[in-house]
Design a protein around this motif. Structure first.
Motif, PDB file in Angstrom:
ATOM      1  N   VAL A 156       0.833  -1.202   0.000  1.00  0.00           N
ATOM      2  CA  VAL A 156       0.000   0.000   0.000  1.00  0.00           C
ATOM      3  C   VAL A 156       0.870   1.256   0.000  1.00  0.00           C
ATOM      4  O   VAL A 156       0.672   2.167  -0.812  1.00  0.00           O
ATOM      5  N   GLU A 157       1.840   1.309   0.889  1.00  0.00           N
ATOM      6  CA  GLU A 157       2.627   2.528   1.039  1.00  0.00           C
ATOM      7  C   GLU A 157       3.607   2.753  -0.104  1.00  0.00           C
ATOM      8  O   GLU A 157       3.843   3.896  -0.506  1.00  0.00           O
ATOM      9  N   SER A 158       4.173   1.684  -0.648  1.00  0.00           N
ATOM     10  CA  SER A 158       5.235   1.833  -1.643  1.00  0.00           C
ATOM     11  C   SER A 158       4.762   1.655  -3.069  1.00  0.00           C
ATOM     12  O   SER A 158       5.404   2.171  -3.988  1.00  0.00           O
ATOM     13  N   GLN A 159       3.665   0.936  -3.294  1.00  0.00           N
ATOM     14  CA  GLN A 159       3.236   0.681  -4.664  1.00  0.00           C
ATOM     15  C   GLN A 159       1.840   1.228  -4.967  1.00  0.00           C
ATOM     16  O   GLN A 159       1.227   0.853  -5.961  1.00  0.00           O
ATOM     17  N   ALA A 160       1.353   2.123  -4.101  1.00  0.00           N
ATOM     18  CA  ALA A 160       0.099   2.847  -4.351  1.00  0.00           C
ATOM     19  C   ALA A 160      -1.106   1.934  -4.504  1.00  0.00           C
ATOM     20  O   ALA A 160      -2.073   2.286  -5.185  1.00  0.00           O
ATOM     21  N   SER A 161      -1.078   0.750  -3.894  1.00  0.00           N
ATOM     22  CA  SER A 161      -2.266  -0.102  -3.881  1.00  0.00           C
ATOM     23  C   SER A 161      -3.228   0.391  -2.800  1.00  0.00           C
ATOM     24  O   SER A 161      -2.904   1.272  -2.002  1.00  0.00           O
ATOM     25  N   GLY A 162      -4.420  -0.205  -2.781  1.00  0.00           N
ATOM     26  CA  GLY A 162      -5.405   0.159  -1.783  1.00  0.00           C
ATOM     27  C   GLY A 162      -5.747  -1.016  -0.894  1.00  0.00           C
ATOM     28  O   GLY A 162      -5.614  -2.175  -1.302  1.00  0.00           O
ATOM     29  N   VAL A 163      -6.193  -0.719   0.323  1.00  0.00           N
ATOM     30  CA  VAL A 163      -6.623  -1.777   1.233  1.00  0.00           C
ATOM     31  C   VAL A 163      -7.966  -1.373   1.835  1.00  0.00           C
ATOM     32  O   VAL A 163      -8.169  -0.211   2.211  1.00  0.00           O
ATOM     33  N   VAL A 164      -8.899  -2.344   1.887  1.00  0.00           N
ATOM     34  CA  VAL A 164     -10.230  -2.128   2.452  1.00  0.00           C
ATOM     35  C   VAL A 164     -10.375  -3.019   3.675  1.00  0.00           C
ATOM     36  O   VAL A 164     -10.188  -4.240   3.584  1.00  0.00           O
ATOM     37  N   PHE A 165     -10.690  -2.407   4.803  1.00  0.00           N
ATOM     38  CA  PHE A 165     -10.919  -3.172   6.037  1.00  0.00           C
ATOM     39  C   PHE A 165     -12.422  -3.407   6.183  1.00  0.00           C
ATOM     40  O   PHE A 165     -13.209  -2.450   6.243  1.00  0.00           O
ATOM     41  N   LEU A 166     -12.819  -4.714   6.235  1.00  0.00           N
ATOM     42  CA  LEU A 166     -14.215  -5.112   6.372  1.00  0.00           C
ATOM     43  C   LEU A 166     -14.367  -5.974   7.628  1.00  0.00           C
ATOM     44  O   LEU A 166     -14.381  -7.203   7.549  1.00  0.00           O
ATOM     45  N   PRO A 167     -14.463  -5.385   8.806  1.00  0.00           N
ATOM     46  CA  PRO A 167     -14.543  -6.174  10.042  1.00  0.00           C
ATOM     47  C   PRO A 167     -15.856  -6.961  10.107  1.00  0.00           C
ATOM     48  O   PRO A 167     -16.820  -6.667   9.390  1.00  0.00           O
ATOM     49  N   GLY A 168     -15.875  -7.950  10.982  1.00  0.00           N
ATOM     50  CA  GLY A 168     -17.057  -8.786  11.167  1.00  0.00           C
ATOM     51  C   GLY A 168     -17.295  -9.097  12.627  1.00  0.00           C
ATOM     52  O   GLY A 168     -16.480  -8.754  13.505  1.00  0.00           O
ATOM     53  N   PRO A 169     -18.378  -9.788  12.937  1.00  0.00           N
ATOM     54  CA  PRO A 169     -18.765 -10.046  14.330  1.00  0.00           C
ATOM     55  C   PRO A 169     -17.844 -10.999  15.076  1.00  0.00           C
ATOM     56  O   PRO A 169     -17.937 -11.102  16.305  1.00  0.00           O
ATOM     57  N   ARG A 170     -16.944 -11.705  14.385  1.00  0.00           N
ATOM     58  CA  ARG A 170     -16.001 -12.569  15.107  1.00  0.00           C
ATOM     59  C   ARG A 170     -14.894 -11.758  15.767  1.00  0.00           C
ATOM     60  O   ARG A 170     -14.193 -12.261  16.650  1.00  0.00           O
ATOM     61  N   GLY A 171     -14.695 -10.512  15.360  1.00  0.00           N
ATOM     62  CA  GLY A 171     -13.729  -9.636  16.013  1.00  0.00           C
ATOM     63  C   GLY A 171     -12.281  -9.951  15.714  1.00  0.00           C
ATOM     64  O   GLY A 171     -11.396  -9.533  16.468  1.00  0.00           O
TER      65      GLY A 171
END
Length: 740
Positions: free
Chosen positions: A400-415
């Protein structure tokens, strides 16, 4: 004609004069005693004479000797009349004085000068031919329209002082607006040093003309065929009333899009308009505003820009632990998107790794394998046995930081995502999680999302076909029952949507939050019920949202991508004077991040010249390189990036530098600038009605004083070298004379 007087001038203080005289007397006495005691009178006499000469030179240097040249001109004293001819002088706001026009007609500033500066005025300034009048136009627009046009009030006066040696006064007619060169007070200080007073005459009104000014259009450089792009723009109003108008966007084929906007009086309005890209290739678009009632300036109501359309394949990796409803519908949405190439990694706690179409059986352990992904979705997984490791989290962070990719955080009920807080990915999570509620919060009834101000203007949250109907669509979406327990959003993030019914100590609970991390982007989605948006409309809003997320995150990374080099830059649409940061990711022949070698960029400038930039390596593990370039010309900058100096495996990109208009018609005059210039130069600012006083002021001025040019001998390098040479001769003479 002029004649010069040359002489040596000293500037001793009483103290240095006394010290010098005493020193010469003492050294002279010592020299005589040494001569009387010597058995070699002739040689000793020469040496002591040299000693006294050196002492004399040092004492004279203490008195600050200068070679003074006095230039006494024989020609008539001159009065310089400077007329501002810049673009802003075309503003129609200058009221003619009653003595020239009984109706006090309003004309352009240039026309005002032409009417006021008459032959009678010039004759009066010459004081019956006792003065010579020198007329000059300053800051005229350049003949070459590609060159930057602006107003420099300082350099023309400095040039005048260098070319004229018998100036009696300077008269400046201007609106006081300057945008190039040094501050005008610099020229005033030089006038003060020469003893030349400056008289300024302000031209134009100090109030802005009634106008709507389309200040800027910050469009992206490209968009994906079949998708909409958001084009932000800024309008500044100097009207005294609210304006309800229609902004129009049209391409070179005649296709257009309109949007109704409301512009408040005396403020800047930030708006945006959507444009759908129908085909590949570059097209020129024009954004325009109709002329409002009472508006005095029409030239600044439109702006043109270029936008390219291209097809694209976005590589996405989805990681989760259970095939929950959110995961299943997200996988379906992305796999059915023709612009997305999907890979899934499912860590099922009972059944093991997921298998089937689009599934991979292990996490990409090498940087070159992970580097192919533009976006990574991280679901309800964490740093646990059978899920992610610390090393894998470090790889995602580097991507993400060096190659300009993206990250999506999708949390769930398991924590499971709670364990990511203490991993390398913890810095990327844009929110602060509540440590006491790792499994989130369940509401007994469905709760709606509420868009923030940033969310209402974001392309990510645009679910409707038009911006006007988008708020209604969000209000109609089915609510959610579960959400992540978030305390607050971190600093530097952007909250797009919040919980409509729940608050924390820091305000409404953030649900959709975005941020940047290095060169990449981050999205946090604090609910797992986006799949419920399908109710009654099938896939329309659900597919649109996740498609927009994937394209938004991969946009910068895919500006220009080749086999061995990926190039992206910021800002996308710079203006002359801006510094553009160039980022590149380089790969070797096997596709691994480049460890040995360099990346160069050849830039072809709009004027046909070229420039080479060698990028600096920033992160060896990811083949990241960065550099900077200053934009000094508007137009197309063609960039070619390659690994090393070879001709092959290059990637091309076009950087569009927007031309800037420094000279703007309709801006208010700045008499305060002229007043300060006149005050510093011991002159005066006068209005057109006070022109008779200008004649009296100039008549009372003394003759120009002679110009003095001083060459400081006491600090000149030749003087120092001469003293050192004499000391060396004296020391050698003492050795030869046998004196120690």
């Amino acid at each position: 004609m002029s004649f010069n007087i040359h002489h040596l001038h000293f500037s001793p203080t009483p103290l240095t004069l006394a010290i010098g005289v005493i020193t010469l007397i003492a050294i002279g006495g010592l020299c005589v005693l040494a001569w009387l005691r010597s058995t070699h009178r002739v040689r000793t006499g020469l040496l002591e004479s040299l000693r006294f000469l050196i002492a004399l030179i040092v004492v004279l240097l203490l008195w600050k000797p200068e070679w003074l040249t006095v230039v006494d001109p024989e020609s008539k004293p001159r009065i310089a009349l400077l007329r501002d001819a810049s673009g802003s002088m075309n503003t129609l706001d200058a009221e003619l004085p009653e003595g020239i026009d009984a109706d006090r007609t309003v004309v352009t500033r240039n026309a005002w000068i032409e009417r006021v500066v008459t032959d009678e005025l010039l004759e009066s300034l010459s004081l019956e031919n006792s003065n010579e009048i020198v007329e000059r136009k300053i800051s005229s627009p350049p003949a070459d329209e590609s060159k930057l046009a602006g107003t420099d009030l300082s350099q023309p006066i400095i040039d005048l002082l260098e070319s004229e040696n018998n100036l009696r006064a300077v008269v400046l007619l201007s609106d006081g607006d300057f945008n190039l060169g040094q501050p005008p007070v610099v020229a005033s200080q030089k006038l003060l040093q020469r003893g030349v007073p400056l008289f300024t005459i302000p031209v134009g009104s100090d109030r802005r003309l009634p106008d709507l000014d389309l200040i800027s259009v910050t469009a992206p450089t490209y968009g994906i065929v079949g998708e909409k792009v958001q084009i932000p723009f800024t309008v500044r109003s100097s009207l005294e009333r609210e304006v309800r108008t229609i902004v129009r966007l049209r391409d070179d084929t005649g296709r257009e899009k309109t949007k109704e906007i409301v512009i408040p009086p005396g403020e800047e309005t930030y708006e945006s308009i959507l444009w759908q890209i129908d085909g590949e290739g570059s097209s020129t678009l024009e954004l325009s505003l109709p002329v409002a009632e009472g508006e005095r300036v029409e030239a600044n109501n439109s702006r043109k820009f270029t936008l390219s359309g291209r097809p694209e394949s976005i590589k996405v990796l989805v990681i989760d632990s259970l095939p929950r409803w959110e995961y299943r519908y997200l996988r379906n949405a992305l796999s059915r998107d023709p612009g997305v190439e999907l890979s899934c990694l499912l860590f099922h706690p009972q059944l093991g790794l997921g298998d089937g179409p689009d599934y991979i059986q292990e996490f990409p352990e090498k940087p070159e394998d992970l580097a192919r992904f533009d976006v990574i979705f991280i679901g309800d997984v964490g740093v646990e046995p059978g899920q992610l490791t610390e090393e894998q989290c470090e790889l995602i962070k580097g991507l993400v930081e060096s190659q300009a990719s993206g990250v999506v955080f999708l949390p769930g009920p398991r924590g499971n995502q709670r364990s990511l807080v203490d991993s390398p990915l913890g810095d990327l999570i844009p929110v602060v999680l509540d440590p006491d509620k790792p499994e989130g919060i369940v509401d007994p009834v469905a709760s709606p999302l509420e868009l923030t101000g940033e969310g209402r203007g974001s392309l990510l949250t645009l679910l409707a076909d038009t911006e006007e109907t988008n708020p209604q669509v969000w209000r109609s979406l089915p609510g959610f029952y579960w959400h992540s327990a978030v305390t607050k959003a971190k600093g530097g993030t952007e909250v797009l949507a919040v919980h409509a019914n729940r608050r924390t100590n820091f305000g409404p609970t953030p649900i959709i939050v975005t941020s940047t991390a290095g060169n990449g982007k981050v999205l946090y989605m604090g609910i797992d019920s986006a799949w419920r948006w399908r109710r009654g409309v099938e896939d329309k809003y659900h597919y649109r949202f996740w498609g927009q997320v994937a394209r938004w995150m991969s946009y910068q990374r895919n500006m220009a991508a080749g086999q061995r080099v990926r190039l992206y830059f910021s800002p996308e649409r710079p203006t002359p004077g801006d510094i553009v940061t160039l980022n590149a990711n380089a790969f070797d022949e096997n596709g691994a991040p480049l460890e040995e070698g360099n990346v160069v960029i050849d830039a072809q400038l709009p004027d046909g010249s070229s420039q080479r930039i060698s990028l600096d390596k920033t992160d060896t593990a990811w083949g990241s390189f960065t550099g900077r370039i200053k934009i000094d010309q508007p137009g197309e900058w063609k960039l070619v990036a390659r690994v090393g100096d070879g001709e092959g495996d290059a990637v091309e990109a076009t950087l569009l530098a927007q031309g800037i208009e420094l000279e703007k018609v309709g801006q208010p005059a700045k008499p305060e600038v002229l007043e300060e210039m006149a005050r510093i130069a011991r002159g005066r600012m006068l209005s057109a009605a006070q022109l008779p006083e200008l004649i009296r002021e100039i008549r009372a001025l003394p003759e120009p004083r002679p110009i003095e040019n001083r060459l400081p001998l006491w600090s000149h390098w030749i003087t120092v070298a001469m003293v050192i040479l004499l000391l060396a001769v004296f020391w050698i003479g003492r050795k030869l004379n046998g004196t120690f």
